[in-house]
Scaffold this motif. Structure first.
Motif, PDB file in Angstrom:
ATOM      1  N   TYR A 130       0.815  -1.211   0.000  1.00 22.54           N
ATOM      2  CA  TYR A 130       0.000   0.000   0.000  1.00 22.54           C
ATOM      3  C   TYR A 130       0.853   1.268   0.000  1.00 22.54           C
ATOM      4  CZ  TYR A 130      -3.368  -3.540   1.269  1.00 22.54           C
ATOM      5  OH  TYR A 130      -4.134  -4.671   1.280  1.00 22.54           O
ATOM      6  N   GLY A 131       1.992   1.218  -0.699  1.00 23.95           N
ATOM      7  CA  GLY A 131       2.894   2.374  -0.746  1.00 23.95           C
ATOM      8  C   GLY A 131       2.263   3.578  -1.395  1.00 23.95           C
ATOM      9  N   ALA A 132       1.508   3.360  -2.492  1.00 21.63           N
ATOM     10  CA  ALA A 132       0.868   4.482  -3.183  1.00 21.63           C
ATOM     11  C   ALA A 132      -0.174   5.134  -2.272  1.00 21.63           C
ATOM     12  CB  ALA A 132       0.216   4.002  -4.475  1.00 21.63           C
ATOM     13  N   TYR A 133      -0.943   4.306  -1.552  1.00 21.07           N
ATOM     14  CA  TYR A 133      -1.934   4.859  -0.623  1.00 21.07           C
ATOM     15  C   TYR A 133      -1.232   5.616   0.496  1.00 21.07           C
ATOM     16  CZ  TYR A 133      -4.969   5.146   3.417  1.00 21.07           C
ATOM     17  OH  TYR A 133      -5.642   5.609   4.510  1.00 21.07           O
ATOM     18  N   TRP A 134      -0.135   5.036   1.030  1.00 21.01           N
ATOM     19  CA  TRP A 134       0.594   5.688   2.125  1.00 21.01           C
ATOM     20  C   TRP A 134       1.023   7.100   1.720  1.00 21.01           C
ATOM     21  CZ3 TRP A 134       5.594   7.581   2.513  1.00 21.01           C
ATOM     22  CH2 TRP A 134       6.030   7.900   3.792  1.00 21.01           C
ATOM     23  N   ARG A 135       1.539   7.245   0.487  1.00 18.96           N
ATOM     24  CA  ARG A 135       2.024   8.563   0.062  1.00 18.96           C
ATOM     25  C   ARG A 135       0.859   9.517  -0.203  1.00 18.96           C
ATOM     26  NH1 ARG A 135       6.865  10.526  -1.076  1.00 18.96           N
ATOM     27  NH2 ARG A 135       6.965  12.442  -2.298  1.00 18.96           N
ATOM     28  N   SER A 136      -0.214   9.018  -0.826  1.00 20.63           N
ATOM     29  CA  SER A 136      -1.340   9.907  -1.137  1.00 20.63           C
ATOM     30  C   SER A 136      -2.020  10.394   0.139  1.00 20.63           C
ATOM     31  CB  SER A 136      -2.352   9.198  -2.040  1.00 20.63           C
ATOM     32  OG  SER A 136      -2.983   8.138  -1.341  1.00 20.63           O
ATOM     33  N   TRP A 137      -2.134   9.525   1.134  1.00 25.53           N
ATOM     34  CA  TRP A 137      -2.767   9.948   2.384  1.00 25.53           C
ATOM     35  C   TRP A 137      -1.801  10.787   3.218  1.00 25.53           C
ATOM     36  CZ3 TRP A 137      -2.356  10.035   7.633  1.00 25.53           C
ATOM     37  CH2 TRP A 137      -3.513  10.294   8.358  1.00 25.53           C
ATOM     38  N   GLY A 138      -0.556  10.352   3.271  1.00 26.12           N
ATOM     39  CA  GLY A 138       0.413  11.014   4.126  1.00 26.12           C
ATOM     40  C   GLY A 138       0.802  12.401   3.683  1.00 26.12           C
ATOM     41  N   PHE A 139       0.510  12.754   2.402  1.00 28.87           N
ATOM     42  CA  PHE A 139       0.864  14.093   1.909  1.00 28.87           C
ATOM     43  C   PHE A 139      -0.280  14.737   1.142  1.00 28.87           C
ATOM     44  CE2 PHE A 139       4.831  11.638   2.207  1.00 28.87           C
ATOM     45  CZ  PHE A 139       5.532  12.434   3.098  1.00 28.87           C
ATOM     46  N   GLY A 140      -1.498  14.162   1.278  1.00 24.73           N
ATOM     47  CA  GLY A 140      -2.624  14.634   0.470  1.00 24.73           C
ATOM     48  C   GLY A 140      -3.413  15.747   1.114  1.00 24.73           C
ATOM     49  N   GLU A 141      -4.653  15.907   0.633  1.00 27.97           N
ATOM     50  CA  GLU A 141      -5.525  16.981   1.106  1.00 27.97           C
ATOM     51  C   GLU A 141      -5.821  16.820   2.593  1.00 27.97           C
ATOM     52  OE1 GLU A 141      -6.507  19.637  -0.597  1.00 27.97           O
ATOM     53  OE2 GLU A 141      -5.284  18.915  -2.275  1.00 27.97           O
ATOM     54  N   LEU A 142      -6.064  17.921   3.264  1.00 31.49           N
ATOM     55  CA  LEU A 142      -6.294  17.894   4.702  1.00 31.49           C
ATOM     56  C   LEU A 142      -7.738  17.526   5.018  1.00 31.49           C
ATOM     57  CD1 LEU A 142      -4.396  21.095   5.936  1.00 31.49           C
ATOM     58  CD2 LEU A 142      -3.527  18.761   5.601  1.00 31.49           C
ATOM     59  N   THR A 143      -7.900  16.748   6.071  1.00 25.90           N
ATOM     60  CA  THR A 143      -9.230  16.432   6.587  1.00 25.90           C
ATOM     61  C   THR A 143      -9.705  17.583   7.463  1.00 25.90           C
ATOM     62  OG1 THR A 143      -8.340  15.374   8.570  1.00 25.90           O
ATOM     63  CG2 THR A 143      -8.639  13.974   6.620  1.00 25.90           C
ATOM     64  N   ALA A 144     -10.942  17.467   7.960  1.00 27.53           N
ATOM     65  CA  ALA A 144     -11.482  18.525   8.821  1.00 27.53           C
ATOM     66  C   ALA A 144     -10.623  18.693  10.070  1.00 27.53           C
ATOM     67  CB  ALA A 144     -12.923  18.187   9.211  1.00 27.53           C
ATOM     68  N   GLY A 145     -10.182  17.587  10.653  1.00 28.08           N
ATOM     69  CA  GLY A 145      -9.342  17.670  11.841  1.00 28.08           C
ATOM     70  C   GLY A 145      -8.024  18.350  11.562  1.00 28.08           C
ATOM     71  N   ALA A 146      -7.428  18.060  10.413  1.00 24.22           N
ATOM     72  CA  ALA A 146      -6.154  18.692  10.058  1.00 24.22           C
ATOM     73  C   ALA A 146      -6.333  20.176   9.767  1.00 24.22           C
ATOM     74  CB  ALA A 146      -5.553  17.983   8.850  1.00 24.22           C
ATOM     75  N   ARG A 147      -7.502  20.555   9.237  1.00 22.51           N
ATOM     76  CA  ARG A 147      -7.741  21.978   8.983  1.00 22.51           C
ATOM     77  C   ARG A 147      -7.861  22.754  10.291  1.00 22.51           C
ATOM     78  NH1 ARG A 147     -10.918  19.764   4.784  1.00 22.51           N
ATOM     79  NH2 ARG A 147     -12.867  20.027   5.968  1.00 22.51           N
ATOM     80  N   VAL A 148      -8.485  22.146  11.295  1.00 27.56           N
ATOM     81  CA  VAL A 148      -8.539  22.788  12.613  1.00 27.56           C
ATOM     82  C   VAL A 148      -7.125  22.901  13.179  1.00 27.56           C
ATOM     83  CG1 VAL A 148      -9.323  22.496  14.999  1.00 27.56           C
ATOM     84  CG2 VAL A 148     -10.895  22.050  13.115  1.00 27.56           C
ATOM     85  N   ARG A 149      -6.331  21.878  12.949  1.00 22.39           N
ATOM     86  CA  ARG A 149      -4.933  21.899  13.421  1.00 22.39           C
ATOM     87  C   ARG A 149      -4.165  23.042  12.749  1.00 22.39           C
ATOM     88  NH1 ARG A 149      -3.688  16.744  12.060  1.00 22.39           N
ATOM     89  NH2 ARG A 149      -4.956  16.038  13.806  1.00 22.39           N
ATOM     90  N   ARG A 150      -4.397  23.247  11.442  1.00 23.56           N
ATOM     91  CA  ARG A 150      -3.709  24.315  10.719  1.00 23.56           C
ATOM     92  C   ARG A 150      -4.097  25.680  11.276  1.00 23.56           C
ATOM     93  NH1 ARG A 150      -3.904  28.085   6.984  1.00 23.56           N
ATOM     94  NH2 ARG A 150      -2.253  28.194   5.373  1.00 23.56           N
ATOM     95  N   GLU A 151      -5.392  25.854  11.502  1.00 26.67           N
ATOM     96  CA  GLU A 151      -5.863  27.133  12.042  1.00 26.67           C
ATOM     97  C   GLU A 151      -5.258  27.393  13.423  1.00 26.67           C
ATOM     98  OE1 GLU A 151      -9.969  28.980  13.885  1.00 26.67           O
ATOM     99  OE2 GLU A 151     -10.118  27.347  12.415  1.00 26.67           O
ATOM    100  N   THR A 152      -5.172  26.352  14.232  1.00 27.97           N
ATOM    101  CA  THR A 152      -4.603  26.509  15.574  1.00 27.97           C
ATOM    102  C   THR A 152      -3.126  26.860  15.504  1.00 27.97           C
ATOM    103  OG1 THR A 152      -6.192  24.876  16.372  1.00 27.97           O
ATOM    104  CG2 THR A 152      -4.335  25.379  17.807  1.00 27.97           C
ATOM    105  N   LEU A 153      -2.388  26.194  14.617  1.00 24.36           N
ATOM    106  CA  LEU A 153      -0.965  26.503  14.455  1.00 24.36           C
ATOM    107  C   LEU A 153      -0.756  27.951  13.997  1.00 24.36           C
ATOM    108  CD1 LEU A 153       0.284  23.177  12.855  1.00 24.36           C
ATOM    109  CD2 LEU A 153       1.051  24.129  15.027  1.00 24.36           C
ATOM    110  N   ALA A 154      -1.663  28.428  13.166  1.00 25.82           N
ATOM    111  CA  ALA A 154      -1.537  29.819  12.704  1.00 25.82           C
ATOM    112  C   ALA A 154      -1.612  30.798  13.870  1.00 25.82           C
ATOM    113  CB  ALA A 154      -2.641  30.125  11.693  1.00 25.82           C
ATOM    114  N   ARG A 155      -2.332  30.442  14.917  1.00 26.61           N
ATOM    115  CA  ARG A 155      -2.419  31.305  16.091  1.00 26.61           C
ATOM    116  C   ARG A 155      -1.285  31.039  17.080  1.00 26.61           C
ATOM    117  NH1 ARG A 155      -7.343  33.752  16.118  1.00 26.61           N
ATOM    118  NH2 ARG A 155      -8.984  32.818  14.819  1.00 26.61           N
ATOM    119  N   LEU A 156      -0.816  29.787  17.138  1.00 29.95           N
ATOM    120  CA  LEU A 156       0.197  29.423  18.126  1.00 29.95           C
ATOM    121  C   LEU A 156       1.610  29.828  17.719  1.00 29.95           C
ATOM    122  CD1 LEU A 156      -0.868  25.820  19.229  1.00 29.95           C
ATOM    123  CD2 LEU A 156      -0.886  27.876  20.637  1.00 29.95           C
TER     124      LEU A 156
END
Length: 836
Positions: free
Chosen positions: A709-735
């Motif tokens: 599952y190497g192709a899946y690993w790379r697509s998920w590990g570097f792909g579009e952000l989920t809702a949780g990751a978007r909240v993480r991005r917003e939080t990092l922007a403030r932190l």
């Protein structure tokens, strides 16, 4: 007695002549023997290898006679059929069942005292053979055994019959050894004998009435019930001695006979007015309902768990608060679907009996643990004072104050040595407070997901002012409404003799007597309001007991409007099954296991979403979600457990009221699902994918041929952000501007870019995986997911995931890579050289 099983002179010759055509020879020979000889002949004819026809004629002839069987002989005959001393294999017994079992039943009928455990097993076997061509004979055997099992055993005061607390498990001998004198009291054996007759989850009124009579006549009867139930509540799981010929010595808390006895004790306890009854019923349900090894859906003892839960559901209105409190503690540990359904039914039943909802009762049952208005309980230990305190956002602390007033974090030597027992009780109080706070966090999060509202008076009494629940509730954002349609959000703060909700902008709204209150949810708020609350909590460094202000939301997407009845938002991911299964179970999802020794190649994980706590059980609509998973790697055959699974659709169903006939759940289109139900269910699924995906494993790429599952690993590990990751991005922007990394980092759409001394790096905001610039070579950096991971990130205040979650992992990697010239780990420095 052993000699009676030996050869019988003339029997073999009579059998031979009978087979040669001399009809009646065997019966005449048997009639010529005295009763002892005929009993010996019965043992000889019962053994395997005897000619089937001769054994059948001879045993049928003897079964109709009164031969003066003793209890010891009856037990021996039954033991030859089942258990460790059996002379029959499983399939031999099935073939010979209608021949060899009737004589054993006849012996038990005449002996008066008999091995009920083996008779109960024979009865189950007879039931399983009911479709045999000799169905009428099996039915007659079942009927006769039923009569024996319903018969109360003869009782001799001062002696406990051997079938009560028998030796087929660890529980029976332990109780006999610990309470021998108590168990020999007058009337105790008769009472326990009646208890042992109960082999079903529920007791009839007639049974309960007789149990009450016998319990009243038993010497120290209430104490007997309490001690035996305490024993099973503390009984570790173990392998019981199995008398089922097809069994494998199952792991449980007790064997069949002692399980029936404990079932009877559980129902008998209901008639006692003692304070210990309800808590002890809850303790038995928890120990029995917990999965083998402490987790999982296979209970330590499902029969005992279902019975204890059913008894809690029969508690009177006066004990309803306690019963609901005990039932409310079970779902976090008891995930067996059958027991879970029983918990839901019992909770609704006892709440309806009290004229309230289950949620209202649970609120009233939360103890204050003896805490004062400051949330502190002081206990004198000689010259020292132990202080148990609860603090926001929901932690329990134990400290000690010396005679001079100095505060100590640990118990001084003087207290440990001179006040050991009292210190033990104080520490037990700390554990109880921590467990209770955990329960309250979970319950309030359920109310957040359900959208429950409370009248102001209940909110003040059971939440804001409560010494335990209050430390959790006061760290959360609430909304107050006066019924006119508008809601105002704020953090609870004391003002004079009442409460106000302090908004993010500093304004405050008093909580009025006619207000309703509910927990604020970002799904119901606008983007500006959500951003305001997130900034406010970061500025004030307020940490919440669970994700509320920073909670991810999942509104319906255009793609889901196209699919109409199902969501593919999280389909096609590859998860580590063991980790995913544990997360699903912890979040209340139940379903079949995947794997060689489980239920196959596919499963549906199901969760009923919490309904608003103020909604009566018979009203409104209940919702549940179904999440489909497929086996993609079964792992080693010897393990029997799935290694990897893939994700598929999420579907929703609804049902009117909390209960209904089988099949009452109806499939619903996504557009019909309430926004809060949809969002909370998909949030769970996102959690399973985000944590258990192989793409979240930084070492997956280096697993060689076994990786897959190497192709899946790379697509998920570097792909579009989920809702949780978007909240993480917003939080990092403030932190990040608050840290010493501010001039060395920048946020892109999917990555946190870090400039080190040797080069630049991009950390993916979803997986935490790292790429080196300019080659985009993968850099494997494994961070310890512990509290120290967050501390390593420059001791930055984190509003969530402060205990080693992905937010702290990303920050830890950023701090590490910003100082890449000081990295000494050889596994990382070697990669840095290769990647440049």
């Amino acid at each position: 007695m052993v000699g009676i099983t030996g050869p019988v002179d003339g029997l073999d010759e009579a059998v031979a002549r009978e087979r040669a055509g001399a009809t009646g020879t065997l019966e005449r020979f048997l009639d010529s023997l005295d009763p002892a000889g005929r009993r010996a002949a019965a043992f000889a004819l019962q053994r395997p290898g005897t000619h089937r026809g001769s054994a059948e004629r001879g045993l049928a002839h003897l079964a109709g006679q009164r031969l003066g069987w003793s209890a010891a002989e009856s037990d021996l005959m039954l033991a030859r059929l089942l258990g460790r001393d059996s002379v029959f294999g499983p399939y031999e017994l099935r073939e010979a069942f209608p021949v060899v079992v009737p004589i054993a039943v006849s012996a038990a009928e005449q002996a008066g005292e008999y091995d009920r455990t083996r008779l109960r097993t024979l009865r189950r076997l007879a039931e399983s053979y009911r479709w045999d061509r000799r169905a009428e004979e099996y039915g007659e055997i079942r009927r006769r055994i039923d009569v024996l099992l319903a018969r109360e055993a003869p009782v001799v005061d001062g002696r406990l019959p051997r079938h009560l607390l028998d030796e087929l498990d660890d529980y029976g001998p332990a109780m006999r050894a610990a309470h021998g004198e108590l168990l020999s009291g007058a009337g105790v054996a008769a009472f326990l004998g009646h208890c042992a007759l109960l082999d079903k989850p529920r007791a009839t009124r007639v049974w309960r009435r007789r149990a009450a009579e016998l319990l009243a006549g038993a010497e120290r009867g209430a104490e007997v019930v309490r001690l035996l139930l305490e024993g099973i509540a503390a009984q570790p799981q173990h392998r019981v001695h199995d008398v089922d010929p097809f069994g494998m010595g199952l792991v449980s808390l007790a064997g069949d006979a002692n399980t029936s006895l404990v079932r009877g004790l559980l129902w008998a306890s209901l008639g006692l007015g003692e304070e210990w009854v309800v808590p002890l019923l809850g303790a038995v349900a928890l120990n029995a309902g917990t999965g083998l090894g402490g987790s999982g859906g296979i209970c330590r003892s499902q029969p005992l768990a279902t019975t204890a839960v059913a008894v809690l559901g029969e508690c009177t209105a006066e004990r309803a608060e306690e019963a609901v409190a005990e039932l409310g503690r079970l779902p976090r540990r008891v995930v067996n679907r059958t027991v879970a359904k029983g918990i839901a039914r019992a909770t609704e039943t006892v709440a309806a009996r009290a004229g309230m909802t289950a949620s209202m009762l649970r609120e009233r049952a939360v103890p204050d643990l003896g805490l004062d208005g400051r949330g502190v309980r002081e206990t004198a230990l000689g010259a020292y004072t132990a202080e148990l305190a609860v603090r926001e956002p929901g932690t329990a602390l134990l400290s000690f104050r010396g005679p001079e007033g100095r505060l100590l974090k640990t118990a001084p030597k003087e207290v440990r040595e001179a006040r050991a027992e009292e210190l033990k009780e104080v520490r037990a109080g700390l554990r109880k407070a921590s467990a209770l706070l955990s329960e309250e966090r979970a319950r309030l999060e359920e109310h957040l997901a359900a959208g429950t509202s409370w009248p102001a008076e209940d909110w003040r009494r059971y939440y804001a002012d409560h010494p335990v629940t209050g430390v959790v509730a006061r760290a959360l954002v609430w909304e107050a409404g006066d019924g006119a349609g508008g809601w105002t959000a704020g953090l609870p703060e004391r003002a004079g003799g009442g409460w106000v909700l302090a908004a993010a902008d500093g304004t405050a709204r008093p909580v009025g007597a006619g207000d309703g209150l509910r927990l604020w949810h970002p799904l119901r708020a606008g983007d500006e309001e959500v951003a305001g609350w997130r900034a406010a909590l970061l500025d004030r460094e307020r940490r919440q007991p669970f994700k509320q202000v920073f909670r991810e939301v999942y509104p319906l997407t255009p793609a889901e409007r196209e699919t109409v009845s199902y969501s593919n938002r999280f389909a096609g991911h590859v998860l580590r099954y063991g980790q995913a299964r544990a997360l699903m179970t912890g979040r209340g999802w139940a379903g079949r296991h995947l794997g060689y020794f489980s239920d196959g190649d596919s499963s549906e994980m199901v969760k009923e979403l919490p309904a608003p706590g103020e909604l009566p059980a018979a009203e409104g609509v209940r919702w549940r979600a179904r999440f489909f998973v497929e086996l993609v790697d079964g792992g080693a055959v010897s393990d029997g457990a799935a290694a990897l699974c893939s994700t598929d659709q999420v579907r929703f169903e609804r049902r009117a009221g909390a209960a209904g006939p089988r099949g009452a759940w109806e499939r619903a289109e996504l557009a019909e699902v309430p926004a809060l139900v949809l969002s909370e269910a998909l949030r769970d699924v996102d959690l399973f994918v985000g944590v258990a995906s192989v793409g979240a494993d930084p070492e997956w790429r280096d697993r060689g041929e076994d990786r897959g599952y190497g192709a899946y690993w790379r697509s998920w590990g570097f792909g579009e952000l989920t809702a949780g990751a978007r909240v993480r991005r917003e939080t990092l922007a403030r932190l990040l501007p608050r840290t010493r990394l501010a001039d060395r980092v920048e946020l892109t759409d999917r990555f946190l870019r870090v400039r080190g001394q040797l080069g630049a790096y991009r950390i993916h905001l979803g997986s935490g995986n790292v790429l080196m610039e300019p080659s985009d070579a993968y850099l494997c950096v494994v961070v310890d997911r512990s509290r120290e991971a967050g501390r390593a990130a420059g001791k930055v205040f984190l509003p969530f995931e402060e205990d080693g979650g992905m937010l702290s992992v990303i920050l830890s990697k950023a701090f590490l890579l910003a100082a890449d010239d000081r990295i000494t780990d050889p596994t990382i420095t070697a990669q840095l050289r290769r990647g440049r």
